[in-house]
Enzyme design. Structure first.
Site: not given
Length: 360
Positions: A50, A274, A283
């Protein structure tokens, strides 16, 4: 960018509306924050996947492997290492096979990989994956842009390979994106999040990670979402995945713990974003989470000093400024102390020199 701002603006009306009562009060007259925290929390490190997936500058395979191996030595027990997705959609993950095959997997550490569909699952298992993560959304608009299908079709597609994975002993974790708001559809109904979470639980996911993909969640909106979810899924199966766009991720983690959530995703250095949610920042930083939990007396088993070293390394590799408050503060403190030590050493050398001159 203007496009990113426009998409985020569609999700922001929920932040400007009149205050609504939280689903469950976090504080009461007879309690305080320490009454709500658990003895321990599991952290799922998602930085290698991520954290890097949205970076335009390709990080060489050997440096990704170094990142994962280094994280493996910090006490983290779950490190999401890569994603078996189409290289033309997410170029940063085009070396997934090489990454998974090159890391030095340590006993007691899990290395899940993200898969979007049956092909991704087959590729992951062929490469040696023993745990996969599947993903869908609580927002139709996001699912359309992310996977070019409806949420219902996404769940239907999972049914084509998840049962096989489970029968072969492959663990399956589930992600739900946009649990608070979507950059395309606006506010997400908590009931919809609960519905999708139950579907993933019924499918066999051992854990379901609830993602505030664009990071607009607050303690209030997270509470309302969790109230709907825990009514349908055991909170022991839930995890929080909170991006920190508006600086609310730590408050959202604290709120989630009051509901019984004991697992949280985070990204070393606060890297991330994203590809299909412009404007979303990374995050929450792993070192920020560990620092807060350490202060609450919650055991994580993670070495925060080593996390900061890793954050400093990966910031340099991707060419970005530090995004973690704790990481930046600790690095600045270290550098200040190094300067103080150098100054003391220099003063000691000069004093010794002056003493020798006096003796002469």
């Amino acid at each position: 960018s203007p496009a990113a701002s426009a998409m985020l603006s569609r999700a922001l009306p929920l932040l400007r509306c009149a205050p609504r009562p939280a689903a469950r009060p976090f504080f009461t007259k007879a309690s305080n924050v320490l009454d709500k925290v658990p003895q321990s929390v599991k952290i799922v490190e998602v930085g290698p996947r991520d954290g890097l997936q949205n970076e335009k500058k390709f990080v060489p395979t050997q440096k990704k492997v170094l990142l994962i191996d280094w994280l493996s030595k910090t006490g983290l027990t779950h490190i999401e290492s890569t994603a078996f997705v189409r290289p033309d959609r997410v170029p940063q993950m085009r070396d997934a096979v090489d990454v998974l095959g090159s890391i030095a997997q340590r006993p007691g550490v899990s290395y899940p990989v993200l898969v979007p569909n049956a092909q991704g699952y087959r590729d992951a298992v062929a490469a040696g994956a023993t745990e996969i993560a599947i993903f869908t959304s609580a927002s139709e608009g996001f699912e359309k842009r992310n996977k070019n299908c409806s949420v219902a079709k996404s769940i239907e597609d999972f049914q084509k390979f998840v049962p096989e994975a489970l029968s072969k002993g492959v663990k399956v974790r589930g992600y739900i994106s946009c649990v608070v708001a979507c950059p395309y559809d606006g506010e997400t109904a908590p009931a919809k999040v609960g519905e999708v979470a139950q579907q993933l639980s019924d499918l066999g996911c051992y854990e379901i990670s609830l993602g505030d993909t664009i990071g607009v969640g607050t303690a209030g909106s997270i509470s309302r979402m969790l109230e709907a979810v825990v009514a349908r899924v055991d909170c022991a199966k839930l995890a929080g995945h909170y991006h920190d766009t508006f600086g609310q991720a730590l408050a959202n983690i604290l709120t989630s713990m009051s509901f019984g959530v004991r697992t949280f995703d985070s990204s070393v250095g606060g890297l991330g974003g994203c590809p299909y949610a412009r404007g979303a920042t990374g995050n929450v930083a792993t070192e920020d989470v560990v620092y807060m939990l350490n202060g609450l007396g919650v055991h994580t088993g993670v070495d925060i000093d080593e996390l900061v070293n890793i954050a400093d390394y990966i910031w340099y590799e991707v060419g970005k400024k530090p995004m973690s408050r704790v990481g930046l503060a600790m690095l600045n403190t270290r550098r200040h102390l190094e300067q103080v030590d150098k100054a003391k050493s220099k003063a000691s050398e000069l004093k010794e020199l002056y003493n020798k001159e006096d003796e002469q």
